[in-house]
Design a protein around this motif. Structure first.
Motif, mmCIF file in Angstrom:
data_model
loop_
_atom_site.group_PDB
_atom_site.id
_atom_site.type_symbol
_atom_site.label_atom_id
_atom_site.label_comp_id
_atom_site.label_asym_id
_atom_site.label_seq_id
_atom_site.Cartn_x
_atom_site.Cartn_y
_atom_site.Cartn_z
ATOM 1 N N LEU A 51 0.880 -1.176 0.000
ATOM 2 C CA LEU A 51 0.000 0.000 0.000
ATOM 3 C C LEU A 51 0.913 1.220 0.000
ATOM 4 C CD1 LEU A 51 -2.878 1.176 0.209
ATOM 5 C CD2 LEU A 51 -2.685 0.975 2.696
ATOM 6 N N SER A 52 1.091 1.822 -1.175
ATOM 7 C CA SER A 52 2.206 2.739 -1.396
ATOM 8 C C SER A 52 1.762 4.164 -1.680
ATOM 9 C CB SER A 52 3.049 2.234 -2.571
ATOM 10 O OG SER A 52 3.964 3.218 -3.008
ATOM 11 N N HIS A 53 2.344 5.119 -0.938
ATOM 12 C CA HIS A 53 2.145 6.537 -1.237
ATOM 13 C C HIS A 53 3.378 7.112 -1.938
ATOM 14 C CE1 HIS A 53 -0.489 10.035 -0.622
ATOM 15 N NE2 HIS A 53 0.634 10.737 -0.697
ATOM 16 N N GLU A 54 4.067 6.303 -2.691
ATOM 17 C CA GLU A 54 5.263 6.750 -3.392
ATOM 18 C C GLU A 54 4.984 7.292 -4.785
ATOM 19 O OE1 GLU A 54 8.091 7.449 -2.271
ATOM 20 O OE2 GLU A 54 9.249 5.745 -1.542
ATOM 21 N N GLY A 55 3.782 7.065 -5.337
ATOM 22 C CA GLY A 55 3.469 7.543 -6.677
ATOM 23 C C GLY A 55 3.735 6.491 -7.733
ATOM 24 N N MET A 56 3.019 6.586 -8.853
ATOM 25 C CA MET A 56 3.055 5.548 -9.885
ATOM 26 C C MET A 56 4.456 5.310 -10.435
ATOM 27 S SD MET A 56 0.903 5.280 -13.463
ATOM 28 C CE MET A 56 1.847 6.581 -14.271
ATOM 29 N N ALA A 57 5.214 6.376 -10.709
ATOM 30 C CA ALA A 57 6.541 6.208 -11.303
ATOM 31 C C ALA A 57 7.457 5.402 -10.401
ATOM 32 C CB ALA A 57 7.151 7.572 -11.617
ATOM 33 N N VAL A 58 7.407 5.661 -9.097
ATOM 34 C CA VAL A 58 8.253 4.934 -8.153
ATOM 35 C C VAL A 58 7.714 3.529 -7.907
ATOM 36 C CG1 VAL A 58 9.209 4.931 -5.814
ATOM 37 C CG2 VAL A 58 9.085 7.054 -7.115
ATOM 38 N N ASP A 59 6.398 3.367 -7.918
ATOM 39 C CA ASP A 59 5.820 2.024 -7.794
ATOM 40 C C ASP A 59 6.316 1.116 -8.917
ATOM 41 O OD1 ASP A 59 4.434 2.786 -5.533
ATOM 42 O OD2 ASP A 59 2.550 3.160 -6.582
ATOM 43 N N LYS A 60 6.473 1.676 -10.111
ATOM 44 C CA LYS A 60 7.017 0.901 -11.238
ATOM 45 C C LYS A 60 8.452 0.467 -10.951
ATOM 46 C CE LYS A 60 4.352 3.056 -15.006
ATOM 47 N NZ LYS A 60 4.470 3.909 -16.219
ATOM 48 N N ILE A 61 9.237 1.365 -10.355
ATOM 49 C CA ILE A 61 10.622 1.031 -10.014
ATOM 50 C C ILE A 61 10.657 -0.100 -8.991
ATOM 51 C CG2 ILE A 61 12.710 1.900 -8.876
ATOM 52 C CD1 ILE A 61 12.040 4.660 -10.087
ATOM 53 N N ILE A 62 9.777 -0.023 -7.987
ATOM 54 C CA ILE A 62 9.707 -1.072 -6.966
ATOM 55 C C ILE A 62 9.375 -2.415 -7.610
ATOM 56 C CG2 ILE A 62 8.420 -1.894 -4.943
ATOM 57 C CD1 ILE A 62 8.111 1.062 -4.122
ATOM 58 N N ALA A 63 8.402 -2.414 -8.520
ATOM 59 C CA ALA A 63 8.009 -3.658 -9.186
ATOM 60 C C ALA A 63 9.135 -4.213 -10.052
ATOM 61 C CB ALA A 63 6.764 -3.423 -10.036
ATOM 62 N N GLU A 64 9.910 -3.324 -10.653
ATOM 63 C CA GLU A 64 11.033 -3.762 -11.494
ATOM 64 C C GLU A 64 12.183 -4.329 -10.679
ATOM 65 O OE1 GLU A 64 11.918 -0.179 -13.538
ATOM 66 O OE2 GLU A 64 10.275 -0.387 -14.999
ATOM 67 N N GLU A 65 12.431 -3.747 -9.501
ATOM 68 C CA GLU A 65 13.631 -4.091 -8.733
ATOM 69 C C GLU A 65 13.422 -5.213 -7.713
ATOM 70 O OE1 GLU A 65 15.512 -0.768 -6.900
ATOM 71 O OE2 GLU A 65 15.869 0.296 -8.788
#
Length: 507
Positions: free
Chosen positions: A213-227
């Motif tokens: 449950l992330s308040h980091e924003g979509m662009a950073v959520d993509k980075i999390i999913a990638e890494e």
């Protein structure tokens, strides 16, 4: 003859809201913008497809109860992604308690702390999380004195149909750059990616399915999913996106449900052998001709508003045009305010931060409409800045919008009047701003210009450090919101701002 036993599939609905910003009241959607970021996003454009009334917490409550009735109470989880209880006049009067009371009525399971959830100060945030009948958490906010996560363990384990679902909450890494630093004294804000790496092994031992449950924003959520491997679903917030259809990166799905209580997100996960085998994302748009209000919440909202009704509903002025707020481009409402600052304060240019919440003004304009757009008690400041300092400030807004590292994204386009320029986000950092003019004359880098802004900008929010380096700084006791209200009361009918078009933006 052997017969294989069919594997049971469990269907569990994850209901989710985000970035409510205290918006418990309905508002009128417009074809381009009504909430702050529709029709304006650089990364994920979204427009409403009609002009009509939408949203309101009594409609949200009705939609939540409807899903629970259809799917069964035991098959539903309700989450909120943060930026929840401030940015509203009733929120200011009750210091966030009004929204918490509404959320308690519909039984949330977990809320992530957003950057605006400290707007009333850390002590008040602590009081509000104690008033809530659900945990309010964040893995990447630590108490400096103890090193522990704020308010306790930042995750919950919820069992649905025999499936253990672990949900980890994240806040916004750049919170210190978005508000009053005094409100978060004693806290450390870490990068969400690192917090996930810390807690994922712990949660994996206890849960079959893992949700972030992330308040980091979509662009950073993509980075999390990638890494990072091992996250099944990211329920996002902060960037006010409608992610439809869901994004899938590696084995991680990402969803998000706009803002301002306009949409109830429903992500139905289908689980077999403790793995997600499919998801169905359904966004319940709370159009008033499609959803009926919940009577219990309607009664509660009336009771919450009654003590402040005359102040909330005071008519300030009216407009026959639509004056909206945009976030990553020139904003009509903020242009109106900065133009007012120029006209009344005798300055060359005026600046405000680009912020991503608010409504469109149309028809009668009330006090709470203005507070919806200017909720914070920032005070007006005048100062002198050189042309070079102004150039650096404009280059900073370009960097904020499109940094080399997405983790450094913060705020929207700086909002201004009196200064014209071209902004090209495709050019190298430091070379994105050109053709700068003030008072119809080419900007003189050596000359001093008189500027108006507010105390938040002076303190360096959104990395705007040049304001604090200005000279002849005059801090007033004039709260910007009250300044705007006083001046609007003198206007019989508000027109669309005349200075639009000063910024030519190439995305």
């Amino acid at each position: 003859m052997d017969k294989s036993i069919p594997t049971k599939v469990h269907s569990i609905s994850i209901l989710h809201t985000n970035d409510m910003h205290g918006s418990y009241m309905p508002f009128e959607a417009n074809l381009d913008n009504a909430t702050a970021q529709t029709g304006d996003s650089i990364d994920n454009l979204m427009n409403f497809d009609r002009k009509a009334m939408i949203g309101g917490f009594e409609y949200m409550a009705s939609a939540i109860k409807s899903v629970r009735k259809i799917k069964g109470e035991d098959n539903v989880i309700l989450l909120d992604g943060g930026d929840t209880f401030s940015d509203d006049q009733l929120g200011n009067f009750t210091k966030g308690e009004a929204m918490i009371k509404m959320m308690n009525e519909v039984n949330y399971d977990l809320m992530a702390l957003g950057n605006h959830d400290f707007d009333y100060g850390l002590e008040r945030t602590n009081e509000l999380q104690k008033l809530a009948n659900f945990p309010i958490r964040a893995a990447n906010i630590k108490v400096k004195e103890t090193g522990n996560p704020i308010f306790g363990e930042p995750y919950v384990i919820i069992n649905k149909q025999g499936v253990n679902i672990g949900i980890l909450a994240l806040s916004y890494r750049n919170t210190p750059l978005t508000g009053n630093s005094k409100n978060i004294e004693g806290l450390e804000f870490g990068v969400g990616v690192e917090a996930v790496k810390e807690y994922l092994p712990i949660i994996s031992e206890k849960a079959d399915i893992i949700i972030l449950l992330s308040h980091e924003g979509m662009a950073v959520d993509k980075i999390i999913a990638e890494e990072i491997e091992g996250i099944d679903l990211i329920v996002g917030a902060h960037s006010h996106d409608v992610i439809s259809p869901p994004i899938k990166i590696n084995k991680t799905y990402i969803v998000q449900a706009l803002s301002d209580v306009a949409i109830l997100g429903e992500t139905e996960i289908q689980v077999s052998n403790n793995k997600i085998v499919n998801i169905n994302a359904n966004y319940h748009y709370l159009w008033h001709d499609q959803v009926s209000p919940d009577m219990e919440l309607q009664k509660m909202i009336k009771q919450l508003r009654d003590p402040y009704l005359s102040k909330l509903e005071e008519k300030i002025t009216e407009t026959n045009t639509i004056i909206g707020r945009q976030y990553k481009s020139e904003s009509p409402f903020d242009k109106m305010v900065t133009s007012m600052m120029i006209d009344k304060l005798n300055v060359d240019a005026a600046f405000l931060p680009g912020v991503g919440y608010g409504i469109s003004l149309h028809g009668d304009i009330t006090s709470e409409d203005i507070y919806k757009l200017l909720p914070h008690p920032a005070k007006i400041v005048t100062l002198e800045m050189t042309g070079e300092q102004l150039r650096k400030t404009l280059e900073q807004t370009a960097t904020n919008l499109n940094p080399n590292d997405k983790l450094n994204t913060v705020g929207g386009l700086i909002q201004s009047s009196g200064i014209e320029y071209n902004l090209n986000l495709n050019k190298p950092i430091g070379q994105r701003v050109g053709d700068i003019k003030i008072n119809n004359e080419v900007l003189d880098l050596e000359k001093s210009y008189k500027i108006a802004t507010h105390t938040g900008m002076l303190s360096g929010i959104h990395n705007y450090e040049e304001f604090g380096k200005g000279t002849n700084i005059q801090k007033t006791d004039n709260i910007l919101t009250e300044f705007v209200l006083r001046n609007l009361r003198e206007i019989k009918e508000l027109s669309f701002p005349k200075r639009m078009g000063e910024v030519i933006l190439n995305k």
